[in-house]
Design a protein around this motif. Structure first.
Motif, PDB file in Angstrom:
ATOM      1  N   GLY A 209       0.815  -1.211   0.000  1.00  0.00           N
ATOM      2  CA  GLY A 209       0.000   0.000   0.000  1.00  0.00           C
ATOM      3  C   GLY A 209       0.846   1.258   0.000  1.00  0.00           C
ATOM      4  N   ALA A 210       1.954   1.242   0.750  1.00  0.00           N
ATOM      5  CA  ALA A 210       2.843   2.403   0.769  1.00  0.00           C
ATOM      6  C   ALA A 210       3.488   2.624  -0.598  1.00  0.00           C
ATOM      7  N   ALA A 211       3.877   1.525  -1.272  1.00  0.00           N
ATOM      8  CA  ALA A 211       4.463   1.647  -2.606  1.00  0.00           C
ATOM      9  C   ALA A 211       3.444   2.186  -3.606  1.00  0.00           C
ATOM     10  N   MET A 212       2.196   1.730  -3.527  1.00  0.00           N
ATOM     11  CA  MET A 212       1.149   2.226  -4.422  1.00  0.00           C
ATOM     12  C   MET A 212       0.862   3.693  -4.158  1.00  0.00           C
ATOM     13  N   ASP A 213       0.904   4.095  -2.888  1.00  0.00           N
ATOM     14  CA  ASP A 213       0.683   5.501  -2.545  1.00  0.00           C
ATOM     15  C   ASP A 213       1.786   6.381  -3.129  1.00  0.00           C
ATOM     16  N   ASP A 214       3.023   5.895  -3.080  1.00  0.00           N
ATOM     17  CA  ASP A 214       4.132   6.655  -3.666  1.00  0.00           C
ATOM     18  C   ASP A 214       3.963   6.770  -5.186  1.00  0.00           C
ATOM     19  N   GLU A 215       3.486   5.701  -5.814  1.00  0.00           N
ATOM     20  CA  GLU A 215       3.274   5.751  -7.267  1.00  0.00           C
ATOM     21  C   GLU A 215       2.178   6.749  -7.644  1.00  0.00           C
ATOM     22  N   LEU A 216       1.124   6.789  -6.849  1.00  0.00           N
ATOM     23  CA  LEU A 216       0.044   7.733  -7.109  1.00  0.00           C
ATOM     24  C   LEU A 216       0.527   9.171  -6.938  1.00  0.00           C
ATOM     25  N   LYS A 217       1.323   9.401  -5.898  1.00  0.00           N
ATOM     26  CA  LYS A 217       1.858  10.748  -5.702  1.00  0.00           C
ATOM     27  C   LYS A 217       2.770  11.155  -6.841  1.00  0.00           C
ATOM     28  N   GLY A 218       3.486  10.170  -7.421  1.00  0.00           N
ATOM     29  CA  GLY A 218       4.377  10.500  -8.522  1.00  0.00           C
ATOM     30  C   GLY A 218       3.661  10.814  -9.816  1.00  0.00           C
ATOM     31  N   THR A 219       2.436  10.307  -9.956  1.00  0.00           N
ATOM     32  CA  THR A 219       1.676  10.573 -11.185  1.00  0.00           C
ATOM     33  C   THR A 219       0.838  11.837 -11.110  1.00  0.00           C
ATOM     34  N   VAL A 220       0.706  12.402  -9.905  1.00  0.00           N
ATOM     35  CA  VAL A 220      -0.102  13.620  -9.756  1.00  0.00           C
ATOM     36  C   VAL A 220       0.720  14.840 -10.177  1.00  0.00           C
TER      37      VAL A 220
END
Length: 220
Positions: A209-220
């Protein structure tokens, strides 16, 4: 998310952990006080060590596991639902075996509370779905699994050796009874095994979940 909001996420676990931590400290303080003033094992004096045969229970007329089993000089053998052997004036070796059977349980409890408190602190500071929380949760899971197994094995071995030092004759029926092996299984199943496995699984989920959250932040 503010620090106050993060602290609310860890309730009521944080309060329960604090409660048991305080109880543990009070219990250790009281035990140390009683020991310092001369109270001993089973309230029988500081020089006496008693140990019960694990697992097996008896009712009605009782016969020893073997006709040749008897207490060694300086020791006694009684039956109070289980076989109980006591040494009136225990030596250093017997005290060491008794401590090996009892102290690791206290250490594992203290270690688990400390790691749990550490995990809560990390969640309060960094947030719940972070690699740091996943790491702390993983450490706690492995500690519970390894700690409960270690305590069970140490208790089984030290109990068998202590009974051997208190009884003489054919003590195989006591020291190698199924009760010792069953004690190891009972100490690790089902609560410690389920709790440790659950923490390891949740740690993996939190890390993903933490890795997915980092990926989402990187795409914003």
């Amino acid at each position: 998310m503010t620090t106050t909001e993060r602290k609310k996420l860890t309730e009521p676990l944080a309060s329960v952990t604090t409660y048991f931590g305080v109880l543990m400290l009070l219990a250790l303080t009281v035990f140390a006080g009683f020991w310092a003033f001369g109270s001993g094992v089973y309230s029988t004096g500081p020089t006496q060590v008693c140990e019960n045969q694990p697992g097996d229970t008896y009712s009605g007329p009782w016969q020893p596991p073997s006709e040749s089993v008897a207490a060694k000089p300086g020791a006694s053998m009684n039956v109070i639902s289980t076989v109980q052997a006591c040494t009136i004036r225990a030596g250093i070796g017997q005290w060491a075996l008794y401590g090996l059977a009892e102290v690791p349980t206290i250490l594992v409890w203290c270690g688990a509370l400390l790691l749990l408190w550490r995990m809560i602190r990390v969640a309060d500071q960094a947030g719940p779905f972070t690699p740091a929380v996943a790491t702390a949760m993983r450490r706690l899971g492995w500690f519970i699994l390894a700690g409960s197994l270690t305590v069970a094995v140490l208790r089984a071995v030290s109990t068998g050796l202590l009974l051997s030092s208190q009884l003489q004759g054919d003590t195989m029926g006591i020291n190698l009874s199924p009760g010792l092996a069953w004690g190891v299984v009972r100490a690790t199943m089902p609560v410690p095994a389920l709790a440790g496995a659950a923490l390891l699984t949740l740690a993996r989920i939190f890390r993903v979940g933490a890795a997915m959250d980092d990926e989402l932040k990187g795409t914003v």
